[in-house]
Design a protein around this motif. Structure first.
Motif, PDB file in Angstrom:
ATOM      1  N   ALA A  12     -30.829  -0.192 -23.579  1.00  0.00           N
ATOM      2  CA  ALA A  12     -29.672   0.612 -23.182  1.00  0.00           C
ATOM      3  C   ALA A  12     -28.409   0.115 -23.884  1.00  0.00           C
ATOM      4  O   ALA A  12     -27.567   0.916 -24.302  1.00  0.00           O
ATOM      5  CB  ALA A  12     -29.495   0.572 -21.673  1.00  0.00           C
ATOM      6  N   ASN A  13     -28.279  -1.192 -24.029  1.00  0.00           N
ATOM      7  CA  ASN A  13     -27.125  -1.784 -24.710  1.00  0.00           C
ATOM      8  C   ASN A  13     -27.098  -1.367 -26.180  1.00  0.00           C
ATOM      9  O   ASN A  13     -26.053  -0.970 -26.703  1.00  0.00           O
ATOM     10  CB  ASN A  13     -27.182  -3.304 -24.581  1.00  0.00           C
ATOM     11  CG  ASN A  13     -25.944  -3.988 -25.090  1.00  0.00           C
ATOM     12  OD1 ASN A  13     -24.986  -3.359 -25.473  1.00  0.00           O
ATOM     13  ND2 ASN A  13     -25.983  -5.300 -25.093  1.00  0.00           N
ATOM     14  N   VAL A  14     -28.218  -1.433 -26.853  1.00  0.00           N
ATOM     15  CA  VAL A  14     -28.290  -1.056 -28.264  1.00  0.00           C
ATOM     16  C   VAL A  14     -28.004   0.436 -28.431  1.00  0.00           C
ATOM     17  O   VAL A  14     -27.287   0.839 -29.358  1.00  0.00           O
ATOM     18  CB  VAL A  14     -29.662  -1.434 -28.871  1.00  0.00           C
ATOM     19  CG1 VAL A  14     -29.860  -0.826 -30.240  1.00  0.00           C
ATOM     20  CG2 VAL A  14     -29.804  -2.947 -28.924  1.00  0.00           C
ATOM     21  N   TYR A  69     -16.157   1.360 -24.386  1.00  0.00           N
ATOM     22  CA  TYR A  69     -17.283   0.435 -24.463  1.00  0.00           C
ATOM     23  C   TYR A  69     -17.229  -0.585 -23.327  1.00  0.00           C
ATOM     24  O   TYR A  69     -18.255  -0.870 -22.697  1.00  0.00           O
ATOM     25  CB  TYR A  69     -17.301  -0.278 -25.813  1.00  0.00           C
ATOM     26  CG  TYR A  69     -18.387  -1.308 -25.919  1.00  0.00           C
ATOM     27  CD1 TYR A  69     -19.714  -0.927 -26.067  1.00  0.00           C
ATOM     28  CD2 TYR A  69     -18.106  -2.663 -25.849  1.00  0.00           C
ATOM     29  CE1 TYR A  69     -20.724  -1.867 -26.145  1.00  0.00           C
ATOM     30  CE2 TYR A  69     -19.103  -3.612 -25.928  1.00  0.00           C
ATOM     31  CZ  TYR A  69     -20.410  -3.202 -26.078  1.00  0.00           C
ATOM     32  OH  TYR A  69     -21.409  -4.136 -26.140  1.00  0.00           O
ATOM     33  N   ALA A  70     -16.051  -1.122 -23.055  1.00  0.00           N
ATOM     34  CA  ALA A  70     -15.916  -2.089 -21.963  1.00  0.00           C
ATOM     35  C   ALA A  70     -16.279  -1.441 -20.628  1.00  0.00           C
ATOM     36  O   ALA A  70     -17.006  -2.032 -19.819  1.00  0.00           O
ATOM     37  CB  ALA A  70     -14.504  -2.648 -21.918  1.00  0.00           C
ATOM     38  N   LYS A  75     -20.422  -0.709 -16.359  1.00  0.00           N
ATOM     39  CA  LYS A  75     -21.292   0.204 -15.608  1.00  0.00           C
ATOM     40  C   LYS A  75     -22.765  -0.151 -15.826  1.00  0.00           C
ATOM     41  O   LYS A  75     -23.560  -0.180 -14.884  1.00  0.00           O
ATOM     42  CB  LYS A  75     -21.000   1.635 -16.052  1.00  0.00           C
ATOM     43  CG  LYS A  75     -21.615   2.701 -15.217  1.00  0.00           C
ATOM     44  CD  LYS A  75     -21.116   4.053 -15.704  1.00  0.00           C
ATOM     45  CE  LYS A  75     -21.871   5.181 -15.042  1.00  0.00           C
ATOM     46  NZ  LYS A  75     -21.445   6.485 -15.551  1.00  0.00           N
ATOM     47  N   LEU A  76     -23.127  -0.447 -17.070  1.00  0.00           N
ATOM     48  CA  LEU A  76     -24.493  -0.826 -17.398  1.00  0.00           C
ATOM     49  C   LEU A  76     -24.867  -2.162 -16.750  1.00  0.00           C
ATOM     50  O   LEU A  76     -25.983  -2.319 -16.236  1.00  0.00           O
ATOM     51  CB  LEU A  76     -24.655  -0.918 -18.918  1.00  0.00           C
ATOM     52  CG  LEU A  76     -26.066  -1.079 -19.465  1.00  0.00           C
ATOM     53  CD1 LEU A  76     -26.879   0.173 -19.189  1.00  0.00           C
ATOM     54  CD2 LEU A  76     -26.006  -1.341 -20.954  1.00  0.00           C
ATOM     55  N   ARG A  78     -23.679  -3.351 -13.955  1.00  0.00           N
ATOM     56  CA  ARG A  78     -23.902  -3.098 -12.528  1.00  0.00           C
ATOM     57  C   ARG A  78     -25.262  -2.423 -12.298  1.00  0.00           C
ATOM     58  O   ARG A  78     -25.939  -2.727 -11.322  1.00  0.00           O
ATOM     59  CB  ARG A  78     -22.781  -2.242 -11.947  1.00  0.00           C
ATOM     60  CG  ARG A  78     -21.541  -3.033 -11.653  1.00  0.00           C
ATOM     61  CD  ARG A  78     -20.520  -2.214 -10.872  1.00  0.00           C
ATOM     62  NE  ARG A  78     -19.202  -2.623 -11.281  1.00  0.00           N
ATOM     63  CZ  ARG A  78     -18.477  -2.035 -12.231  1.00  0.00           C
ATOM     64  NH1 ARG A  78     -18.936  -0.985 -12.860  1.00  0.00           N
ATOM     65  NH2 ARG A  78     -17.295  -2.501 -12.552  1.00  0.00           N
ATOM     66  N   LYS A  79     -25.624  -1.519 -13.189  1.00  0.00           N
ATOM     67  CA  LYS A  79     -26.906  -0.815 -13.042  1.00  0.00           C
ATOM     68  C   LYS A  79     -28.076  -1.783 -13.097  1.00  0.00           C
ATOM     69  O   LYS A  79     -29.035  -1.657 -12.342  1.00  0.00           O
ATOM     70  CB  LYS A  79     -27.030   0.237 -14.141  1.00  0.00           C
ATOM     71  CG  LYS A  79     -28.333   1.009 -14.117  1.00  0.00           C
ATOM     72  CD  LYS A  79     -28.398   2.015 -15.241  1.00  0.00           C
ATOM     73  CE  LYS A  79     -29.732   2.718 -15.258  1.00  0.00           C
ATOM     74  NZ  LYS A  79     -29.832   3.651 -16.396  1.00  0.00           N
ATOM     75  N   PHE A  80     -28.007  -2.771 -13.987  1.00  0.00           N
ATOM     76  CA  PHE A  80     -29.089  -3.737 -14.145  1.00  0.00           C
ATOM     77  C   PHE A  80     -28.837  -5.026 -13.376  1.00  0.00           C
ATOM     78  O   PHE A  80     -29.579  -5.996 -13.540  1.00  0.00           O
ATOM     79  CB  PHE A  80     -29.313  -4.032 -15.632  1.00  0.00           C
ATOM     80  CG  PHE A  80     -30.013  -2.915 -16.364  1.00  0.00           C
ATOM     81  CD1 PHE A  80     -31.392  -2.827 -16.356  1.00  0.00           C
ATOM     82  CD2 PHE A  80     -29.294  -1.955 -17.030  1.00  0.00           C
ATOM     83  CE1 PHE A  80     -32.036  -1.806 -17.015  1.00  0.00           C
ATOM     84  CE2 PHE A  80     -29.931  -0.923 -17.699  1.00  0.00           C
ATOM     85  CZ  PHE A  80     -31.306  -0.846 -17.696  1.00  0.00           C
ATOM     86  N   ASP A  81     -27.809  -5.034 -12.556  1.00  0.00           N
ATOM     87  CA  ASP A  81     -27.471  -6.154 -11.687  1.00  0.00           C
ATOM     88  C   ASP A  81     -27.278  -7.468 -12.453  1.00  0.00           C
ATOM     89  O   ASP A  81     -27.798  -8.514 -12.082  1.00  0.00           O
ATOM     90  CB  ASP A  81     -28.527  -6.336 -10.586  1.00  0.00           C
ATOM     91  CG  ASP A  81     -28.015  -7.185  -9.441  1.00  0.00           C
ATOM     92  OD1 ASP A  81     -26.810  -7.197  -9.204  1.00  0.00           O
ATOM     93  OD2 ASP A  81     -28.835  -7.866  -8.802  1.00  0.00           O
ATOM     94  N   VAL A  82     -26.508  -7.383 -13.539  1.00  0.00           N
ATOM     95  CA  VAL A  82     -26.151  -8.579 -14.289  1.00  0.00           C
ATOM     96  C   VAL A  82     -24.635  -8.700 -14.410  1.00  0.00           C
ATOM     97  O   VAL A  82     -24.126  -9.388 -15.278  1.00  0.00           O
ATOM     98  CB  VAL A  82     -26.796  -8.583 -15.705  1.00  0.00           C
ATOM     99  CG1 VAL A  82     -28.284  -8.736 -15.618  1.00  0.00           C
ATOM    100  CG2 VAL A  82     -26.399  -7.357 -16.489  1.00  0.00           C
TER     101      VAL A  82
END
Length: 85
Positions: A12-14, A69-70, A75-76, A78-82
């Motif tokens: 998802a990050n890439v 991007y920030a 948001k990403l 929080r979605k993956f709980d990191v």
């Protein structure tokens, strides 16, 4: 973080990075170099739009992309709980 969850997070990050890089490329190279003649027929704040993109528009777009991007990464995270909060 489990291996499968870490891979999904990285994918998802890439995807997010590639999306923002494509937008940046289209605006900076496309609007500032390739489509400058077509955009110069449109006036923006008294300047030709192609000239404006080549001089200032790409900088403003880059700054907006940094903020987006920030926000997207938070948001990403929080979605993956990191997330860091």
């Amino acid at each position: 973080m489990k291996e499968e969850n870490a891979r999904a997070y990285w994918a998802a990050n890439v995807r997010l990075i590639i999306t923002y890089l494509v937008i940046w490329f289209v605006v900076s190279y496309g609007c500032g170099v390739l489509f400058v003649d077509a955009l110069n027929h449109i006036h923006f704040f008294g300047f030709k739009l192609g000239f404006w993109f080549a001089q200032q528009g790409t900088i403003y777009t880059f700054l907006v992309l940094i903020v987006m991007y920030a926000y997207s990464m938070n948001k990403l995270d929080r979605k993956f709980d990191v997330h860091e909060e």
